[in-house]
Design a protein around this motif. Structure first.
Motif, PDB file in Angstrom:
ATOM      1  N   GLY A   1     -42.291 104.455-100.568  1.00 45.81           N
ATOM      2  CA  GLY A   1     -43.331 104.076-101.999  1.00 45.81           C
ATOM      3  C   GLY A   1     -43.026 102.429-101.943  1.00 45.81           C
ATOM      4  O   GLY A   1     -44.143 101.356-101.366  1.00 45.81           O
ATOM      5  N   ALA A   2     -41.700 101.521-101.517  1.00 44.87           N
ATOM      6  CA  ALA A   2     -41.708 100.455-100.579  1.00 44.87           C
ATOM      7  C   ALA A   2     -42.898 100.026 -99.628  1.00 44.87           C
ATOM      8  O   ALA A   2     -43.559  99.259 -99.260  1.00 44.87           O
ATOM      9  CB  ALA A   2     -40.095 100.377-100.800  1.00 44.87           C
ATOM     10  N   SER A   3     -42.614 101.182 -98.747  1.00 42.05           N
ATOM     11  CA  SER A   3     -43.925 100.530 -97.680  1.00 42.05           C
ATOM     12  C   SER A   3     -45.299 100.838 -97.957  1.00 42.05           C
ATOM     13  O   SER A   3     -45.996  99.540 -97.976  1.00 42.05           O
ATOM     14  CB  SER A   3     -43.666 101.627 -96.467  1.00 42.05           C
ATOM     15  N   THR A   4     -45.413 101.714 -98.668  1.00 40.32           N
ATOM     16  CA  THR A   4     -46.776 101.515 -99.250  1.00 40.32           C
ATOM     17  C   THR A   4     -47.006  99.673-100.287  1.00 40.32           C
ATOM     18  O   THR A   4     -47.953  99.744 -99.949  1.00 40.32           O
ATOM     19  CB  THR A   4     -47.294 102.581-100.656  1.00 40.32           C
ATOM     20  N   GLY A   5     -46.240  99.636-101.009  1.00 39.52           N
ATOM     21  CA  GLY A   5     -45.743  98.944-102.091  1.00 39.52           C
ATOM     22  C   GLY A   5     -46.376  97.332-100.824  1.00 39.52           C
ATOM     23  O   GLY A   5     -47.198  96.379-101.570  1.00 39.52           O
ATOM     24  N   ALA A   6     -45.675  97.156 -99.987  1.00 37.39           N
ATOM     25  CA  ALA A   6     -45.504  95.696 -98.909  1.00 37.39           C
ATOM     26  C   ALA A   6     -47.102  96.009 -98.641  1.00 37.39           C
ATOM     27  O   ALA A   6     -47.136  95.111 -98.258  1.00 37.39           O
ATOM     28  CB  ALA A   6     -44.347  96.669 -98.597  1.00 37.39           C
ATOM     29  N   VAL A   7     -47.302  97.100 -98.102  1.00 37.59           N
ATOM     30  CA  VAL A   7     -48.174  97.188 -97.265  1.00 37.59           C
ATOM     31  C   VAL A   7     -49.398  96.829 -98.035  1.00 37.59           C
ATOM     32  O   VAL A   7     -50.695  95.789 -97.795  1.00 37.59           O
ATOM     33  CB  VAL A   7     -48.668  98.517 -96.921  1.00 37.59           C
ATOM     34  N   SER A   8     -49.687  97.281 -99.549  1.00 39.07           N
ATOM     35  CA  SER A   8     -50.568  96.952-100.581  1.00 39.07           C
ATOM     36  C   SER A   8     -51.054  95.571-100.798  1.00 39.07           C
ATOM     37  O   SER A   8     -52.075  94.697-100.873  1.00 39.07           O
ATOM     38  CB  SER A   8     -50.636  97.562-101.478  1.00 39.07           C
TER      39      SER A   8
ATOM     40  N   LYS B   1     -58.122 101.708 -93.208  1.00 35.66           N
ATOM     41  CA  LYS B   1     -59.404 101.376 -93.996  1.00 35.66           C
ATOM     42  C   LYS B   1     -59.376  99.563 -93.800  1.00 35.66           C
ATOM     43  O   LYS B   1     -60.471  98.976 -93.435  1.00 35.66           O
ATOM     44  CB  LYS B   1     -59.598 102.184 -95.328  1.00 35.66           C
ATOM     45  N   ALA B   2     -58.270  98.915 -94.426  1.00 28.37           N
ATOM     46  CA  ALA B   2     -58.339  97.349 -94.283  1.00 28.37           C
ATOM     47  C   ALA B   2     -57.732  97.182 -93.531  1.00 28.37           C
ATOM     48  O   ALA B   2     -58.458  95.480 -93.360  1.00 28.37           O
ATOM     49  CB  ALA B   2     -57.905  97.410 -96.127  1.00 28.37           C
ATOM     50  N   ALA B   3     -57.121  97.333 -92.857  1.00 26.84           N
ATOM     51  CA  ALA B   3     -56.246  96.646 -91.979  1.00 26.84           C
ATOM     52  C   ALA B   3     -57.559  96.258 -90.483  1.00 26.84           C
ATOM     53  O   ALA B   3     -57.831  96.468 -89.913  1.00 26.84           O
ATOM     54  CB  ALA B   3     -54.820  97.125 -90.701  1.00 26.84           C
ATOM     55  N   THR B   4     -57.037  94.693 -90.159  1.00 23.16           N
ATOM     56  CA  THR B   4     -57.802  94.346 -88.502  1.00 23.16           C
ATOM     57  C   THR B   4     -56.531  95.518 -87.599  1.00 23.16           C
ATOM     58  O   THR B   4     -56.414  95.392 -87.796  1.00 23.16           O
ATOM     59  CB  THR B   4     -57.746  93.374 -88.067  1.00 23.16           C
TER      60      THR B   4
END
Length: 347
Positions: free
Chosen positions: A113-120, A183-186
């Motif tokens: 969850g922390a990884s998802t939050g940081a990446v978001s 989806k969103a990262a280069t």
């Protein structure tokens, strides 16, 4: 180490001696982390560099060696120690609160969850610049744990339910992270994020240490403040309540500080497994189950373990730095299997 830490819980002199011994062990590990790497640097040079930087000692040193030690290796070792201590503390607390030996920030979905939050925050720009990376990771960690807790309550109150819910939550948030990156990262962002998610200390510097060290110290103080309630939780929440302990307040305080420590470390170095799972078991084998001794022992062992793992990641393959999560998994998985075997033999 085990004898010294065990004496810490018996007498005041023992506590002082154990604290001094722990500091010596930690400083020795940091010294090794600064000296050992792709290019070996004498231990004397490390000491002289620190003296020059902190006290303007004036030792004549090569600027390259001094820069490598102070700006790269020492800051990296300090962050590694903070990360290991925080994850080990979080694992010890969660295992005691939930009375489950498999509980840790990674398995319970907090790390995912922390990884998802940081990446978001980093890729999607969630918060429109109002959320920092650590704060986004913290929110993600809390959301993950709340979701896992709701799933566990829905499934039942057995100790296995929250582990199964944690596995499901981890998969969900890992999938969300992969979706966001895809989806969103280069292409460049995707490579960096994927390497970071495996655990990466290559880019850490002193500003990261100024964030990691206070988070670890705060977490250690809060956990030690709740050492006696954690001892009571060993016999279950009902027993703790019968002793006059506020179960709900203790639960939220300790889960909150565990999520905070995990989120800060994930935002700096990525997701690292097995530290929060294995180190608390190793600490219990050395010093027993009293949390007044167990918690600082777990923090110390976790810190030293992460520094040594970081050294291995830099020297194992010449000319290449491995993600530190690879090292912790390679060491942690066999160690956990060994611990499980010993627990079974004792049962």
């Amino acid at each position: 180490m085990s004898r010294v830490l065990t004496l810490a819980g018996r007498t005041g002199t023992g506590r002082v001696g154990a604290a001094l011994a722990a500091l010596v062990i930690l400083f020795a590990a940091l010294w090794m982390g600064a000296a050992i790497g792709e290019t070996a640097i004498p231990f004397k040079t490390v000491a002289q560099t620190v003296a020059n930087r902190l006290w303007n000692a004036g030792y004549p040193l090569a600027p390259i060696d001094e820069g490598i030690i102070w700006s790269y290796r020492l800051s990296r070792a300090v962050v590694a120690a903070s990360c290991g201590a925080s994850l080990a503390l979080s694992g010890a607390v969660l295992q005691s609160l939930l009375r489950n030996p498999l509980a840790d920030p990674y398995i319970l979905g907090i790390s995912a969850g922390a990884s998802t939050g940081a990446v978001s925050v980093a890729i999607l720009g969630v918060g429109a610049g109002m959320l920092t990376l650590p704060l986004g990771a913290f929110i993600g960690a809390l959301v993950a744990f709340v979701l896992v807790s709701l799933l566990a309550v829905k499934a039942g109150r057995g100790t296995a339910a929250i582990i199964l819910a944690g596995v499901a939550g981890s998969q969900l948030f890992n999938a969300l992270t992969s979706f966001i990156v895809t989806k969103a990262a280069t292409a460049e962002q995707a490579r960096g994020i994927m390497f970071w998610l495996l655990g990466n200390l290559s880019g850490v510097r002193w500003p990261d240490a100024w964030l990691a060290v206070p988070a670890t110290l705060l977490g250690l103080v809060v956990c030690l403040w709740h050492a006696r309630p954690l001892d009571a939780f060993t016999f279950g929440s009902e027993s703790a309540a019968s002793l006059g302990i506020s179960v709900r307040r203790t639960y939220f305080a300790l889960v909150g500080v565990s999520a905070m420590m995990t989120a800060v470390m994930v935002s700096i170095v990525g997701s690292i497994g097995f530290v929060g799972l294995v180190i608390p078991h190793a600490a219990r084998m050395l010093v027993g189950v009293r949390h007044g001794v167990l918690l600082p022992a777990a923090a110390l062992i976790g810190a030293v373990f992460m520094i040594l793992a970081d050294i291995l990641s830099r020297v194992l393959i010449p000319g290449q730095v491995l993600p530190i999560g690879v090292i912790t998994a390679l060491v942690g998985a066999p160690a956990f299997a060994l611990i499980l075997g010993q627990r079974r033999d004792r049962a």
